[in-house]
Design an enzyme around this catalytic site. Structure first.
Site, PDB file in Angstrom:
ATOM      1  N   HIS A   1      63.045  36.413  12.568  1.00 32.85           N
ATOM      2  CA  HIS A   1      62.953  36.850  13.656  1.00 32.85           C
ATOM      3  C   HIS A   1      63.818  36.576  14.853  1.00 32.85           C
ATOM      4  O   HIS A   1      64.024  35.364  14.884  1.00 32.85           O
ATOM      5  CB  HIS A   1      61.596  37.134  14.175  1.00 32.85           C
TER       6      HIS A   1
ATOM      7  N   ASP B   1      62.012  28.265  17.375  1.00 33.97           N
ATOM      8  CA  ASP B   1      61.325  29.551  16.999  1.00 33.97           C
ATOM      9  C   ASP B   1      61.692  30.471  17.719  1.00 33.97           C
ATOM     10  O   ASP B   1      61.316  31.163  18.886  1.00 33.97           O
ATOM     11  CB  ASP B   1      60.010  29.319  17.354  1.00 33.97           C
TER      12      ASP B   1
ATOM     13  N   GLU C   1      58.360  39.607  16.177  1.00 32.07           N
ATOM     14  CA  GLU C   1      57.620  39.017  15.416  1.00 32.07           C
ATOM     15  C   GLU C   1      56.368  38.551  16.083  1.00 32.07           C
ATOM     16  O   GLU C   1      55.308  38.348  15.665  1.00 32.07           O
ATOM     17  CB  GLU C   1      58.371  38.069  14.630  1.00 32.07           C
ATOM     18  N   GLU C   2      56.809  37.933  17.428  1.00 35.89           N
ATOM     19  CA  GLU C   2      55.694  37.398  18.122  1.00 35.89           C
ATOM     20  C   GLU C   2      54.476  38.154  18.340  1.00 35.89           C
ATOM     21  O   GLU C   2      53.406  37.334  18.965  1.00 35.89           O
ATOM     22  CB  GLU C   2      56.280  36.735  19.357  1.00 35.89           C
TER      23      GLU C   2
ATOM     24  N   ASP D   1      61.877  31.355   9.301  1.00 38.44           N
ATOM     25  CA  ASP D   1      61.302  31.177  10.694  1.00 38.44           C
ATOM     26  C   ASP D   1      61.080  29.489  10.977  1.00 38.44           C
ATOM     27  O   ASP D   1      60.151  29.008  10.268  1.00 38.44           O
ATOM     28  CB  ASP D   1      60.010  31.997  10.332  1.00 38.44           C
TER      29      ASP D   1
ATOM     30  N   HIS E   1      56.277  27.079  20.697  1.00 39.64           N
ATOM     31  CA  HIS E   1      55.771  28.382  21.798  1.00 39.64           C
ATOM     32  C   HIS E   1      55.868  27.552  23.199  1.00 39.64           C
ATOM     33  O   HIS E   1      55.075  28.220  24.101  1.00 39.64           O
ATOM     34  CB  HIS E   1      54.434  28.745  21.507  1.00 39.64           C
TER      35      HIS E   1
HETATM   36  N1  DTR Z   1      54.392  32.666  13.002  1.00 37.42           N
HETATM   37  C1  DTR Z   1      55.466  31.793  13.239  1.00 37.42           C
HETATM   38  C2  DTR Z   1      55.189  30.164  13.245  1.00 37.42           C
HETATM   39  C3  DTR Z   1      54.765  29.727  11.970  1.00 37.42           C
HETATM   40  C4  DTR Z   1      53.498  29.472  11.843  1.00 37.42           C
HETATM   41  N2  DTR Z   1      53.291  29.145  10.577  1.00 37.42           N
HETATM   42  C5  DTR Z   1      54.307  29.303   9.959  1.00 37.42           C
HETATM   43  C6  DTR Z   1      54.646  29.397   8.359  1.00 37.42           C
HETATM   44  C7  DTR Z   1      55.750  30.020   7.980  1.00 37.42           C
HETATM   45  C8  DTR Z   1      56.725  30.658   8.806  1.00 37.42           C
HETATM   46  C9  DTR Z   1      56.412  30.464  10.214  1.00 37.42           C
HETATM   47  C10 DTR Z   1      55.156  30.061  10.681  1.00 37.42           C
HETATM   48  C11 DTR Z   1      56.068  32.103  14.720  1.00 37.42           C
HETATM   49  O1  DTR Z   1      55.440  31.661  15.759  1.00 37.42           O
HETATM   50  O2  DTR Z   1      57.121  32.684  14.710  1.00 37.42           O
HETATM   51 ZN    ZN Z   2      56.658  31.879  17.124  1.00 42.39          ZN
HETATM   52 ZN    ZN Z   3      58.687  32.136  14.347  1.00 40.66          ZN
END
Ligand code: DTR
Ligand code: ZN
Ligand code: ZN
Length: 317
Positions: free
Chosen positions: A125, A137, A171-172, A200, A287
């Site tokens: 993303h 991120d 994605e967020e 990611d 974040h």
């Molecule tokens: N959702 C992602 C961060 C995230 C948290 N746990 C995982 C495991 C595997 C990949 C990503 C993540 C984000 O905040 O973009």
């Molecule tokens: Zn994130």
């Molecule tokens: Zn992420």
């Protein structure tokens, strides 16, 4: 807000450079048959990956401090990635969607050639949260996927399977862009995707080395790479359903990926095998506004970028 219109950008054909190929020429009478030629994945220079991160940082600084969905920083990030891919000879497509009253965009880049009934995808993303530049991120995944794609072009790699790279929007906000992409594939086109690899957060400052345990063959490919460089890995348990591989998995596409950790704390046992600081989050700036270019562990970024390239080459040859 300038956005390149959805065009198929195709620059002059990439200069074909003999791909690094490892093979045993011929076989001695009575000896075992020569192994099939195996294209060796090139090393991705971490300096090249970091140069993309510097660009993402500059883009955020010039656009309100973030690269979030629906903001100028996201569009500028997409234009940066698209410009590199168009110049390298990829066929790019920008797919738009709406989320939260704002327009979002996915960027898809196809490398011409290969069997389009067997599509190997690698994606990440491209959006950040609104609180910062989102360099780990997920500038880290976006930059590594970009550098792998550019390396395909630079080496003139022509695999048996078709290669497709993707940068997802929103994605967020809940995997919005990747889910939009999967939901808008025909069933025939969905069936053509032989695997989707997700990246990611792959440069966390206090890194762990986690491999997704969804598809066994993809998992093994990544684990083989890390075993080959003597780095132990663990199965990724924090993110089932929490990143862009989830819509692909729900649609029955084999998925895998890599992750270096977010807000969970590294244990003493993990620190003993990976180094770093136990009791501290893998990424203390998750974040947050401090997720900048100084929030990256270069060794983790390098290893994961090279593992990405290894898997793309191995799974597409
Ligand atoms: N959702 C992602 C961060 C995230 C948290 N746990 C995982 C495991 C595997 C990949 C990503 C993540 C984000 O905040 O973009
Ligand atoms: Zn994130
Ligand atoms: Zn992420």
């Amino acid at each position: 807000m300038k956005l390149s219109v959805p065009v198929t950008g195709r620059a002059a054909a990439a200069v074909a450079v003999a791909a690094a190929t490892l093979f045993t020429s011929g076989s001695i009478a009575g000896a075992a048959p020569a192994p099939e030629a195996v294209a060796a994945a090139p090393d991705l220079p971490v300096a090249n990956v970091k140069a993309h991160l510097t660009q993402f940082q500059s883009i955020a600084a010039a656009n309100g401090g973030n690269r979030a969905h629906g903001r100028a920083g996201y569009t500028a990030s997409l234009n940066y990635v698209k410009g590199k891919l168009d110049a390298a000879g990829f066929t790019t497509t920008v797919q738009s969607f709406t989320s939260g009253g704002r327009t979002g965009y996915n960027l898809i880049a196809d490398w011409p050639g290969g069997d389009t009934d067997q599509v190997v995808m690698a994606g990440s993303h491209l959006d950040s949260v609104t609180s910062g530049a989102g360099i780990n991120d997920n500038g880290s995944g976006s930059a590594a996927v970009l550098e792998a794609a550019l390396t395909v072009a630079r080496t003139g790699y022509q695999p048996t399977k078709h290669l497709r790279f993707a940068w997802w929007g929103a994605e967020e906000l809940g995997l919005v862009g990747s889910r939009y992409y999967v939901n808008n594939l025909s069933s025939a086109n969905r069936a053509r995707i032989s695997g989707y690899l997700n990246f990611d957060m792959i440069g966390s400052p206090n890194p762990g080395y986690f491999v997704y345990d969804d598809d066994p063959a993809i998992e093994k490919t990544f684990k083989d790479y890390f075993a080959g460089i003597g780095v132990p890995t663990e199965i990724e348990t924090e993110g089932d359903g929490r990143s862009d591989h989830a819509p692909f998995k729900s649609a029955g596409v084999p998925v895998g990926g890599l992750f270096t950790g977010a807000s969970r704390a590294k244990t003493a046992a993990q620190a003993a095998k990976w180094g770093g600081t136990s009791g501290q989050a893998f990424d203390r700036c998750y974040h947050s506004s401090c997720d900048t270019t100084s929030n990256i562990n270069d060794t983790a970024l390098d290893r994961n970028a090279d593992a990405l390239a290894y898997a793309v080459w191995e799974l597409s040859e």
